[in-house]
Enzyme design. Structure first.
Site, mmCIF file in Angstrom:
data_model
loop_
_atom_site.group_PDB
_atom_site.id
_atom_site.type_symbol
_atom_site.label_atom_id
_atom_site.label_comp_id
_atom_site.label_asym_id
_atom_site.label_seq_id
_atom_site.Cartn_x
_atom_site.Cartn_y
_atom_site.Cartn_z
ATOM 1 C CG ASP A 211 12.466 -24.612 18.289
ATOM 2 O OD1 ASP A 211 13.209 -25.587 18.059
ATOM 3 O OD2 ASP A 211 11.236 -24.624 18.136
HETATM 4 N N1 URA Z 1 8.756 -27.685 20.883
HETATM 5 C C1 URA Z 1 9.016 -26.726 19.984
HETATM 6 O O1 URA Z 1 8.332 -26.593 18.979
HETATM 7 N N2 URA Z 1 10.082 -25.925 20.222
HETATM 8 C C2 URA Z 1 10.846 -25.999 21.329
HETATM 9 O O2 URA Z 1 11.790 -25.222 21.489
HETATM 10 C C3 URA Z 1 10.563 -27.004 22.262
HETATM 11 C C4 URA Z 1 9.497 -27.842 22.024
#
Ligand code: URA
Length: 233
Positions: A101
């Site tokens: 993310d």
């Molecule tokens: N899980 C999440 O919620 N975000 C990420 O960036 C990676 C794994």
């Protein structure tokens, strides 16, 4: 791979120029004139154009320390992308092996080897990923058990695979999961009524984020790191 793709990957010729060169008999495969741009060739074949040997560029395998605020995408109209942080030729051929993310930091693997990428990201590989997680409310052992037993996430038809949660402080833990569902870690914590406040990826399979890299820096993987990603059985 197709002859025209092989040549375009390794040179400045476009696919249409290559078709034209093939028609003119200027492309040789192992010394014989190619008669079709779609012919399948391998790295063992000797391909030349106008008697100049075409060398396959070696596949690239990179680890980037992704900083916050950067998107794990190849193009984005609003935010800088992980590829913007690289100084690499032919960036359009690079793919991200397992996204993070925008607010997640840490280990991002980038490659132009589609099969290697697939071995990491295919659900069948159950590749283990370890995250350092900070969260809003303290955890207890009952919650650790819920992670171990497999959590139910909103909107999913199946339970998550068992996950290892190692509590390292009042509001921090190491979490290892073997899947890569959308926003998985944040949704796992939401499923137990908690909230992730910081997320950082430390490891993918056997590959660990190099602690000499600063956020935004990257380096090529070692041969050992590349080879640690094995064929899916
Ligand atoms: N899980 C999440 O919620 N975000 C990420 O960036 C990676 C794994």
């Amino acid at each position: 791979m197709r002859l025209d793709r092989f040549i375009s990957n390794a040179s400045d010729y476009s696919r249409s120029q290559i078709k034209h060169l093939v028609r003119e008999g200027r492309v040789l495969i192992n010394g014989n004139a190619a008669n079709n741009a779609a012919t399948v060739v391998t790295e063992d074949d000797q391909i030349s154009v106008d008697d100049v040997l075409i060398h396959t560029p070696h596949a690239r395998y990179l680890m980037l320390y992704k900083p916050a605020g950067v998107v794990s995408a190849t193009k984005d109209s609003e935010h800088p992308t992980a590829l913007d942080l690289l100084d690499e030729p032919r960036p359009e051929q690079l793919q991200i092996a397992g996204r993070l993310d925008i607010d997640t930091t840490g280990l991002l693997l980038i490659t132009d080897d589609g099969q290697w990428n697939h071995r990491i990201t295919s659900p069948r590989s159950q590749c283990r990923k370890t995250y350092q997680v900070e969260f809003a409310d303290p955890l207890n052992e009952a919650m650790v058990k819920k992670f171990r037993d497999g959590l139910w996430l909103d909107g999913e038809k199946r339970r998550c695979l068992p996950a290892d949660l190692e509590i390292t402080g009042e509001r921090c833990a190491l979490l290892t999961i073997s899947e890569g569902k959308y926003h998985q870690v944040k949704r796992m914590f939401a499923a137990i009524g908690n909230r992730v406040t910081k997320l950082h990826r430390l490891r993918v399979g056997q590959i660990e984020l190099d602690d000499t890299l600063a956020p935004g820096e990257y380096r090529p993987l070692t041969q050992q790191e590349i080879d640690s990603v094995v064929q899916i059985s």
